[in-house]
Motif scaffolding. Structure first.
Motif, short mmCIF file in Angstrom:
data_model
loop_
_atom_site.label_atom_id
_atom_site.label_comp_id
_atom_site.label_asym_id
_atom_site.label_seq_id
_atom_site.Cartn_x
_atom_site.Cartn_y
_atom_site.Cartn_z
N VAL A 128 -0.41 -1.07 0.70
CA VAL A 128 -1.64 -0.41 0.27
C VAL A 128 -1.64 -0.20 -1.24
O VAL A 128 -2.63 -0.49 -1.93
CB VAL A 128 -1.82 0.93 1.00
N VAL A 129 -0.52 0.28 -1.78
CA VAL A 129 -0.41 0.51 -3.22
C VAL A 129 -0.58 -0.80 -3.98
O VAL A 129 -1.29 -0.87 -4.99
CB VAL A 129 0.93 1.18 -3.57
N SER A 130 0.07 -1.85 -3.50
CA SER A 130 -0.03 -3.15 -4.16
C SER A 130 -1.46 -3.66 -4.16
O SER A 130 -1.94 -4.24 -5.14
CB SER A 130 0.89 -4.16 -3.46
N THR A 131 -2.18 -3.46 -3.05
CA THR A 131 -3.57 -3.89 -2.95
C THR A 131 -4.45 -3.11 -3.90
O THR A 131 -5.30 -3.68 -4.61
CB THR A 131 -4.08 -3.72 -1.50
N VAL A 132 -4.25 -1.79 -3.95
CA VAL A 132 -5.03 -0.94 -4.85
C VAL A 132 -4.80 -1.36 -6.31
O VAL A 132 -5.75 -1.45 -7.10
CB VAL A 132 -4.65 0.53 -4.65
N VAL A 133 -3.55 -1.64 -6.66
CA VAL A 133 -3.22 -2.03 -8.03
C VAL A 133 -3.87 -3.37 -8.38
O VAL A 133 -4.41 -3.54 -9.48
CB VAL A 133 -1.69 -2.11 -8.21
N ALA A 134 -3.84 -4.33 -7.45
CA ALA A 134 -4.45 -5.64 -7.70
C ALA A 134 -5.96 -5.51 -7.90
O ALA A 134 -6.54 -6.11 -8.82
CB ALA A 134 -4.16 -6.58 -6.54
N GLN A 135 -6.63 -4.70 -7.06
CA GLN A 135 -8.07 -4.50 -7.20
C GLN A 135 -8.41 -3.83 -8.52
O GLN A 135 -9.37 -4.21 -9.21
CB GLN A 135 -8.58 -3.66 -6.04
N ASP A 136 -7.63 -2.83 -8.88
CA ASP A 136 -7.90 -2.09 -10.11
C ASP A 136 -7.65 -2.96 -11.34
O ASP A 136 -8.40 -2.89 -12.31
CB ASP A 136 -7.02 -0.85 -10.15
N ALA A 137 -6.61 -3.78 -11.29
CA ALA A 137 -6.32 -4.67 -12.42
C ALA A 137 -7.43 -5.70 -12.60
O ALA A 137 -7.83 -6.00 -13.73
CB ALA A 137 -4.98 -5.36 -12.19
N ALA A 138 -7.94 -6.24 -11.49
CA ALA A 138 -9.03 -7.21 -11.57
C ALA A 138 -10.27 -6.56 -12.18
O ALA A 138 -10.96 -7.16 -13.02
CB ALA A 138 -9.34 -7.76 -10.18
N PHE A 139 -10.56 -5.33 -11.78
CA PHE A 139 -11.70 -4.61 -12.36
C PHE A 139 -11.48 -4.37 -13.85
O PHE A 139 -12.40 -4.54 -14.66
CB PHE A 139 -11.90 -3.29 -11.63
N ALA A 140 -10.27 -3.95 -14.23
CA ALA A 140 -9.98 -3.68 -15.64
C ALA A 140 -10.18 -4.92 -16.50
O ALA A 140 -10.70 -4.84 -17.62
CB ALA A 140 -8.55 -3.17 -15.78
N ILE A 141 -9.78 -6.07 -15.97
CA ILE A 141 -9.94 -7.32 -16.73
C ILE A 141 -11.41 -7.70 -16.83
O ILE A 141 -11.92 -8.05 -17.89
CB ILE A 141 -9.13 -8.44 -16.05
#
Length: 228
Positions: free
Chosen positions: A47-60
């Motif tokens: 779950v944490v890994s998924t949240v981080v991937a989604q947030d990183a994509a949004f940040a980019i």
């Protein structure tokens, strides 16, 4: 996927208290090692890994990329997804988040504006997550900076700040130099201006810059859908 524009797995796990700094340092890139420590399970790590991937994509996507290089020596994310992520799903989720932010009455960029509490706001009347955001809005921090300080995702913090601006709980700071960034950022600072009544500044449509990236994402989605 990781980005210096968004808190990573280390920040979220250490903040939660489920993983100590010693455990993280000894088990970085070692999912079984973190699980063996006994404080976090495999499902929670996913779950944490998924949240981080989604947030990183949004940040980019919410920022801008002036140049890029291929770094073949990189070790990749410290806590990669066990089963990976479907690129089409990640693009759709990023587009959904950008659309949701752009649809708010006062959307802000994660990087441009700096914020202050509005006058006469009673922090005790707010929910805990809003009190924390307000306590760290010192006129020099962007939404991205505040996300790092409170150890929350850049997307939920940017959304919450946009809503708090609309509700009159925060205001955009004027002519205050930003704090030195905690990590590299690609977007340039652009401070808003208050009008003579101390209200939110009047901005041109699309002034936050959030909606500018939607056509790029949609074109990429169409391109991907036609590839074999």
């Amino acid at each position: 996927m990781t980005s210096p524009g968004a808190p990573g797995a280390e920040t979220l796990l250490l903040r939660s208290g489920r993983v100590s700094e010693a455990e993280w340092m000894s088990a970085t890139h070692d999912r079984p090692g973190l699980i063996a420590a006994g404080n976090v399970g495999s499902s929670e790590l996913e779950v944490v890994s998924t949240v981080v991937a989604q947030d990183a994509a949004f940040a980019i996507a919410a920022g801008s990329v002036e140049e890029c290089v291929v770094d073949k020596a990189t070790d990749g994310p410290a806590l990669p997804l066990a089963r990976g992520a479907d690129p089409d799903w990640l693009i759709r989720e990023t587009a959904r988040r950008l659309t949701a932010l752009a649809a708010l009455p006062h959307p802000v960029s994660p990087y441009r504006e700096r914020f202050l509490p509005a006058p006469d706001v009673d922090p005790d009347s707010l929910a805990a997550n809003r009190r924390e955001i307000l306590a760290n809005a010192n006129g020099r921090r962007s939404a991205r900076d505040i996300a790092f300080v409170v150890c929350r995702g850049i997307y939920p913090v940017t959304i919450e700040i946009s809503r708090m601006l609309q509700e009159g709980l925060m205001r955009i700071a004027v002519n205050i130099a930003p704090n030195p960034p905690a990590a590299p950022v690609t977007a340039k600072q652009q401070s808003g201006k208050l009008n003579h009544e101390g209200q939110l500044p009047r901005r041109k449509p699309g002034g936050s810059g959030v909606a500018e990236v939607l056509p790029r994402l949609l074109n990429l989605m169409r391109k991907e859908s036609h590839e074999p």
